[in-house]
Design a protein around this motif. Sequence first.
Motif, PDB file in Angstrom:
ATOM      1  N   HIS A   1       0.855  -1.186   0.000  1.00  0.00           N
ATOM      2  CA  HIS A   1       0.000   0.000   0.000  1.00  0.00           C
ATOM      3  C   HIS A   1       0.894   1.240   0.000  1.00  0.00           C
ATOM      4  CE1 HIS A   1      -3.420  -2.370   2.234  1.00  0.00           C
ATOM      5  NE2 HIS A   1      -2.917  -3.034   1.208  1.00  0.00           N
ATOM      6  N   ALA A   2       1.829   1.291   0.959  1.00  0.00           N
ATOM      7  CA  ALA A   2       2.838   2.361   1.052  1.00  0.00           C
ATOM      8  C   ALA A   2       2.226   3.750   1.098  1.00  0.00           C
ATOM      9  CB  ALA A   2       3.830   2.257  -0.108  1.00  0.00           C
ATOM     10  N   ASN A   3       0.978   3.847   1.488  1.00  0.00           N
ATOM     11  CA  ASN A   3       0.270   5.122   1.431  1.00  0.00           C
ATOM     12  C   ASN A   3      -1.030   4.972   2.208  1.00  0.00           C
ATOM     13  OD1 ASN A   3      -1.298   7.364   0.684  1.00  0.00           O
ATOM     14  ND2 ASN A   3      -0.567   7.343  -1.433  1.00  0.00           N
ATOM     15  N   PRO A   4      -1.260   5.740   3.277  1.00  0.00           N
ATOM     16  CA  PRO A   4      -2.518   5.625   4.015  1.00  0.00           C
ATOM     17  C   PRO A   4      -3.755   5.854   3.144  1.00  0.00           C
ATOM     18  CG  PRO A   4      -0.917   6.851   5.304  1.00  0.00           C
ATOM     19  CD  PRO A   4      -0.311   6.672   3.938  1.00  0.00           C
ATOM     20  N   ALA A   5      -3.621   6.674   2.103  1.00  0.00           N
ATOM     21  CA  ALA A   5      -4.764   6.892   1.212  1.00  0.00           C
ATOM     22  C   ALA A   5      -5.129   5.611   0.471  1.00  0.00           C
ATOM     23  CB  ALA A   5      -4.449   8.011   0.218  1.00  0.00           C
ATOM     24  N   VAL A   6      -4.126   4.821   0.088  1.00  0.00           N
ATOM     25  CA  VAL A   6      -4.375   3.534  -0.561  1.00  0.00           C
ATOM     26  C   VAL A   6      -5.006   2.568   0.427  1.00  0.00           C
ATOM     27  CG1 VAL A   6      -3.280   1.535  -1.640  1.00  0.00           C
ATOM     28  CG2 VAL A   6      -2.542   3.846  -2.257  1.00  0.00           C
ATOM     29  N   THR A   7      -4.468   2.508   1.638  1.00  0.00           N
ATOM     30  CA  THR A   7      -5.000   1.605   2.652  1.00  0.00           C
ATOM     31  C   THR A   7      -6.461   1.912   2.951  1.00  0.00           C
ATOM     32  OG1 THR A   7      -2.803   1.380   3.645  1.00  0.00           O
ATOM     33  CG2 THR A   7      -4.675   0.767   5.011  1.00  0.00           C
ATOM     34  N   LEU A   8      -6.797   3.190   3.108  1.00  0.00           N
ATOM     35  CA  LEU A   8      -8.177   3.589   3.383  1.00  0.00           C
ATOM     36  C   LEU A   8      -9.092   3.207   2.223  1.00  0.00           C
ATOM     37  CD1 LEU A   8     -10.284   5.079   5.128  1.00  0.00           C
ATOM     38  CD2 LEU A   8      -9.555   7.209   4.000  1.00  0.00           C
ATOM     39  N   ALA A   9      -8.660   3.463   1.006  1.00  0.00           N
ATOM     40  CA  ALA A   9      -9.484   3.138  -0.159  1.00  0.00           C
ATOM     41  C   ALA A   9      -9.707   1.632  -0.278  1.00  0.00           C
ATOM     42  CB  ALA A   9      -8.820   3.679  -1.426  1.00  0.00           C
ATOM     43  N   LEU A  10      -8.693   0.840   0.021  1.00  0.00           N
ATOM     44  CA  LEU A  10      -8.838  -0.611  -0.040  1.00  0.00           C
ATOM     45  C   LEU A  10      -9.812  -1.114   1.023  1.00  0.00           C
ATOM     46  CD1 LEU A  10      -5.147  -1.701  -0.661  1.00  0.00           C
ATOM     47  CD2 LEU A  10      -7.043  -1.780  -2.294  1.00  0.00           C
ATOM     48  N   ALA A  11      -9.788  -0.491   2.187  1.00  0.00           N
ATOM     49  CA  ALA A  11     -10.734  -0.881   3.233  1.00  0.00           C
ATOM     50  C   ALA A  11     -12.158  -0.548   2.824  1.00  0.00           C
ATOM     51  CB  ALA A  11     -10.375  -0.189   4.545  1.00  0.00           C
ATOM     52  N   LEU A  12     -12.341   0.559   2.141  1.00  0.00           N
ATOM     53  CA  LEU A  12     -13.676   0.988   1.740  1.00  0.00           C
ATOM     54  C   LEU A  12     -14.223   0.180   0.565  1.00  0.00           C
ATOM     55  CD1 LEU A  12     -13.382   4.873   2.010  1.00  0.00           C
ATOM     56  CD2 LEU A  12     -15.010   3.440   3.245  1.00  0.00           C
ATOM     57  N   PHE A  13     -13.362  -0.174  -0.383  1.00  0.00           N
ATOM     58  CA  PHE A  13     -13.867  -0.708  -1.645  1.00  0.00           C
ATOM     59  C   PHE A  13     -13.378  -2.118  -2.005  1.00  0.00           C
ATOM     60  CE2 PHE A  13     -13.775   3.953  -2.212  1.00  0.00           C
ATOM     61  CZ  PHE A  13     -15.132   4.173  -2.379  1.00  0.00           C
ATOM     62  N   ARG A  14     -12.315  -2.593  -1.358  1.00  0.00           N
ATOM     63  CA  ARG A  14     -11.766  -3.881  -1.775  1.00  0.00           C
ATOM     64  C   ARG A  14     -11.651  -4.882  -0.628  1.00  0.00           C
ATOM     65  NH1 ARG A  14      -8.671  -3.432  -6.857  1.00  0.00           N
ATOM     66  NH2 ARG A  14     -10.080  -2.247  -8.197  1.00  0.00           N
ATOM     67  N   GLY A  15     -12.365  -4.650   0.459  1.00  0.00           N
ATOM     68  CA  GLY A  15     -12.449  -5.648   1.506  1.00  0.00           C
ATOM     69  C   GLY A  15     -11.248  -5.757   2.426  1.00  0.00           C
ATOM     70  N   PHE A  16     -10.347  -4.777   2.399  1.00  0.00           N
ATOM     71  CA  PHE A  16      -9.207  -4.815   3.314  1.00  0.00           C
ATOM     72  C   PHE A  16      -9.703  -4.638   4.753  1.00  0.00           C
ATOM     73  CE2 PHE A  16      -5.599  -2.696   5.505  1.00  0.00           C
ATOM     74  CZ  PHE A  16      -4.657  -3.696   5.347  1.00  0.00           C
ATOM     75  N   SER A  17      -9.100  -5.356   5.691  1.00  0.00           N
ATOM     76  CA  SER A  17      -9.546  -5.358   7.086  1.00  0.00           C
ATOM     77  C   SER A  17      -9.411  -3.976   7.728  1.00  0.00           C
ATOM     78  CB  SER A  17      -8.728  -6.376   7.890  1.00  0.00           C
ATOM     79  OG  SER A  17      -9.014  -6.246   9.270  1.00  0.00           O
ATOM     80  N   TRP A  18     -10.501  -3.475   8.279  1.00  0.00           N
ATOM     81  CA  TRP A  18     -10.467  -2.178   8.955  1.00  0.00           C
ATOM     82  C   TRP A  18      -9.561  -2.213  10.173  1.00  0.00           C
ATOM     83  CZ3 TRP A  18     -11.932   2.407   7.271  1.00  0.00           C
ATOM     84  CH2 TRP A  18     -12.857   2.479   6.215  1.00  0.00           C
ATOM     85  N   ARG A  19      -9.395  -3.362  10.780  1.00  0.00           N
ATOM     86  CA  ARG A  19      -8.549  -3.462  11.967  1.00  0.00           C
ATOM     87  C   ARG A  19      -7.086  -3.212  11.634  1.00  0.00           C
ATOM     88  NH1 ARG A  19      -9.496  -9.051  14.773  1.00  0.00           N
ATOM     89  NH2 ARG A  19      -8.223  -8.033  16.385  1.00  0.00           N
TER      90      ARG A  19
END
Length: 287
Positions: free
Chosen positions: A69-87
């Motif tokens: 991810h290397a980017n909090p913006a990527v991590t947040l987007a993945l959690a919202l749209f691609r099922g990445f764990s919110w935890r």
Amino acid sequence: MFRNKQFVGELISEFIAVFIIILFGDSVAAMYSLYDPSPYRNAYWGVCIVWGLGVTIAIYVTGAVSGTHANPAVTLALALFRGFSWRKVVPYAAAQVLGGLAGAAIVYALYAPVIDHFNLAHHLDRLHDGGAAGVFFTHPGDFVTPIHALMDETILTAMLLFGIFAVTCEYNTQAPQANGGALIIGLLVAAIGGCAGYLEAWAINPARDFGPRLFCYFAGWGPSALPSPGHYWWVPIVGPLAGGVIGAGAYECLVRPYMPRLRDRVPSDVGPLADGPTTDGRVAGQP
């Protein structure tokens, strides 16, 4: 979860990814800014390419572990749209920021005498003038206010996430196959810098800006780093986070539902996650 060996490995991976990006990126910023004549002053595209290659190398090094991810913006987007764990969102972001801080520390170790000479030659002071701070973190460019920079960062990060989601979409038959996506994402970062980098140095990544900024706060830049002139420090955090959501959401809503294998399904099967995206968010991306 926090005792899980694999999860610890993912955090280390995210730390290393941002470390690599900052090591390459801030070093080329030092080459651009601190030398006269600058080897890049009339070849700005070279600066953009080095930043992009830093991203590409980071993906090749760490992508198999955390997805880079290397980017909090990527991590947040993945959690919202691609099922990445919110935890995992906050721990990932913390590891990314720490990677940026460590990368800046190594760049400082490399360039400290050059920074001191630059400031002395130009009669600048770290604490009051922010001398050479542009090597490490971003500022608004000429004629750009912090509020305008917020809009810029939102738009540019939206472009970044739109591109990342397109490149990593498993149903996009035009996306590069196998490991070619790392190079394309690096070129995407370079292209954004090439077309808009002078606005405010194209942070498009909260960890890329805040990690080095935090290092500089403790390394003698003080209020020039935090809160920075005009209290600018929050703009490269809020703008990319908002832009990432907008760009990723635009791809998910406007493009992905019409990918070849999705459009052939019956309507009841088509939904935000109907194509079965990777639930752990392993879709290599940056910056």
